[in-house]
Design a protein around this motif. Structure first.
Motif, PDB file in Angstrom:
ATOM      1  N   LYS A 166       0.835  -1.208   0.000  1.00 18.62           N
ATOM      2  CA  LYS A 166       0.000   0.000   0.000  1.00 18.62           C
ATOM      3  C   LYS A 166       0.868   1.255   0.000  1.00 18.62           C
ATOM      4  CE  LYS A 166      -4.051  -1.956   2.210  1.00 18.62           C
ATOM      5  NZ  LYS A 166      -4.940  -1.927   3.368  1.00 18.62           N
ATOM      6  N   THR A 167       1.956   1.219   0.760  1.00 14.83           N
ATOM      7  CA  THR A 167       2.877   2.359   0.798  1.00 14.83           C
ATOM      8  C   THR A 167       3.490   2.577  -0.578  1.00 14.83           C
ATOM      9  OG1 THR A 167       3.402   1.958   3.115  1.00 14.83           O
ATOM     10  CG2 THR A 167       4.982   3.267   1.867  1.00 14.83           C
ATOM     11  N   ARG A 168       3.924   1.504  -1.208  1.00 10.72           N
ATOM     12  CA  ARG A 168       4.530   1.569  -2.544  1.00 10.72           C
ATOM     13  C   ARG A 168       3.551   2.188  -3.547  1.00 10.72           C
ATOM     14  NH1 ARG A 168       4.683  -1.364  -7.204  1.00 10.72           N
ATOM     15  NH2 ARG A 168       6.696  -1.486  -8.246  1.00 10.72           N
TER      16      ARG A 168
ATOM     17  N   LEU B  73       1.775   6.834  -6.832  1.00  8.87           N
ATOM     18  CA  LEU B  73       0.708   7.765  -7.200  1.00  8.87           C
ATOM     19  C   LEU B  73       1.105   9.204  -6.869  1.00  8.87           C
ATOM     20  CD1 LEU B  73      -2.119   7.786  -8.411  1.00  8.87           C
ATOM     21  CD2 LEU B  73      -3.022   7.615  -6.098  1.00  8.87           C
ATOM     22  N   ARG B  74       1.685   9.402  -5.679  1.00  8.47           N
ATOM     23  CA  ARG B  74       2.111  10.741  -5.273  1.00  8.47           C
ATOM     24  C   ARG B  74       3.128  11.330  -6.256  1.00  8.47           C
ATOM     25  NH1 ARG B  74       6.250  11.048  -0.547  1.00  8.47           N
ATOM     26  NH2 ARG B  74       7.573  10.555  -2.322  1.00  8.47           N
ATOM     27  N   ASP B  75       4.091  10.482  -6.701  1.00  6.67           N
ATOM     28  CA  ASP B  75       5.141  10.946  -7.613  1.00  6.67           C
ATOM     29  C   ASP B  75       4.732  10.825  -9.079  1.00  6.67           C
ATOM     30  OD1 ASP B  75       6.652  11.520  -5.407  1.00  6.67           O
ATOM     31  OD2 ASP B  75       7.959   9.771  -5.569  1.00  6.67           O
ATOM     32  N   GLY B  76       3.480  10.471  -9.330  1.00  7.98           N
ATOM     33  CA  GLY B  76       2.976  10.402 -10.693  1.00  7.98           C
ATOM     34  C   GLY B  76       3.650   9.329 -11.539  1.00  7.98           C
ATOM     35  N   TYR B  77       4.094   8.232 -10.897  1.00  6.48           N
ATOM     36  CA  TYR B  77       4.780   7.141 -11.594  1.00  6.48           C
ATOM     37  C   TYR B  77       5.988   7.651 -12.384  1.00  6.48           C
ATOM     38  CZ  TYR B  77       0.872   4.196 -10.276  1.00  6.48           C
ATOM     39  OH  TYR B  77      -0.070   3.505  -9.557  1.00  6.48           O
ATOM     40  N   THR B  78       6.579   8.744 -11.908  1.00  8.62           N
ATOM     41  CA  THR B  78       7.725   9.361 -12.576  1.00  8.62           C
ATOM     42  C   THR B  78       8.972   9.194 -11.715  1.00  8.62           C
ATOM     43  OG1 THR B  78       6.257  11.003 -13.549  1.00  8.62           O
ATOM     44  CG2 THR B  78       8.599  11.527 -13.536  1.00  8.62           C
ATOM     45  N   CYS B  79      10.043   8.688 -12.318  1.00  9.28           N
ATOM     46  CA  CYS B  79      11.305   8.519 -11.608  1.00  9.28           C
ATOM     47  C   CYS B  79      11.768   9.880 -11.100  1.00  9.28           C
ATOM     48  CB  CYS B  79      12.359   7.896 -12.526  1.00  9.28           C
ATOM     49  SG  CYS B  79      13.982   7.756 -11.746  1.00  9.28           S
TER      50      CYS B  79
ATOM     51  N   CYS C 234       9.967   1.799  -4.983  1.00 15.32           N
ATOM     52  CA  CYS C 234       9.816   2.764  -3.910  1.00 15.32           C
ATOM     53  C   CYS C 234      11.132   2.731  -3.127  1.00 15.32           C
ATOM     54  CB  CYS C 234       8.624   2.380  -3.039  1.00 15.32           C
ATOM     55  SG  CYS C 234       8.210   3.601  -1.817  1.00 15.32           S
ATOM     56  N   SER C 235      11.896   3.799  -3.200  1.00 15.97           N
ATOM     57  CA  SER C 235      13.245   3.824  -2.648  1.00 15.97           C
ATOM     58  C   SER C 235      13.344   4.792  -1.475  1.00 15.97           C
ATOM     59  CB  SER C 235      14.222   4.245  -3.749  1.00 15.97           C
ATOM     60  OG  SER C 235      15.521   4.382  -3.244  1.00 15.97           O
TER      61      SER C 235
ATOM     62  N   ASN D 201      10.408  10.187   3.360  1.00 14.71           N
ATOM     63  CA  ASN D 201      11.721   9.577   3.133  1.00 14.71           C
ATOM     64  C   ASN D 201      11.674   8.568   1.985  1.00 14.71           C
ATOM     65  OD1 ASN D 201      14.517   9.211   3.745  1.00 14.71           O
ATOM     66  ND2 ASN D 201      13.985   7.268   4.693  1.00 14.71           N
ATOM     67  N   LEU D 202      10.583   8.553   1.241  1.00 10.83           N
ATOM     68  CA  LEU D 202      10.443   7.604   0.136  1.00 10.83           C
ATOM     69  C   LEU D 202      10.244   8.348  -1.173  1.00 10.83           C
ATOM     70  CD1 LEU D 202       7.991   5.105   1.865  1.00 10.83           C
ATOM     71  CD2 LEU D 202      10.447   4.794   1.498  1.00 10.83           C
ATOM     72  N   ARG D 203      10.731   7.737  -2.259  1.00  7.45           N
ATOM     73  CA  ARG D 203      10.552   8.320  -3.594  1.00  7.45           C
ATOM     74  C   ARG D 203      10.439   7.201  -4.613  1.00  7.45           C
ATOM     75  NH1 ARG D 203      16.631  10.560  -4.785  1.00  7.45           N
ATOM     76  NH2 ARG D 203      17.672   8.639  -4.182  1.00  7.45           N
ATOM     77  N   TRP D 204       9.867   7.511  -5.760  1.00  3.09           N
ATOM     78  CA  TRP D 204       9.662   6.554  -6.846  1.00  3.09           C
ATOM     79  C   TRP D 204      10.848   6.634  -7.802  1.00  3.09           C
ATOM     80  CZ3 TRP D 204       6.587   2.617  -7.170  1.00  3.09           C
ATOM     81  CH2 TRP D 204       6.311   2.025  -8.391  1.00  3.09           C
TER      82      TRP D 204
END
Length: 101
Positions: A18-20, A25-31, A43-44, A59-62
């Motif tokens: 769910k977090t991933r 979604l928050r980052d718009g599936y954009t690296c 999710c890094s 502390n997480l990003r796509w």
């Protein structure tokens, strides 16, 4: 410790799927490193858990697969005391670089 598909040393925390999905979604599936649009990203952690980073959303990003693999490789090199070489894109972002005109 058993090897194979169990990977006991790398278990996902409860609710990680769910977090991933929320981070993607928050980052718009954009690296967040190269800007590539991907639904097969990772999710890094920005600050690695080994250095005190948390699983909090801030502390997480796509990241896309290549960027995630490079980050993992660079982190492993730093753990060995070796400073990884910067990519051309990263060198251009540095202040004082001749590419930064």
């Amino acid at each position: 410790m058993t090897w194979g598909n169990t990977r006991q040393w790398h278990r996902k925390p409860k609710g990680w799927d769910k977090t991933r999905a929320r981070i993607a979604l928050r980052d718009g599936y954009t690296c967040q490193t190269c800007g590539q649009l991907t639904d097969k990203g990772h999710c890094s952690h920005i600050v690695p858990q080994a250095k005190g980073g948390s699983d909090a959303d801030d502390n997480l990003r796509w990241l896309c697969e290549p960027c995630n693999m490079r980050e993992a490789k660079d982190e492993a090199m730093r753990a060995k005391g070796i400073e990884p070489k910067l990519s051309r894109v990263e060198r251009r972002k540095r202040d004082g670089d001749h590419w930064n005109r």
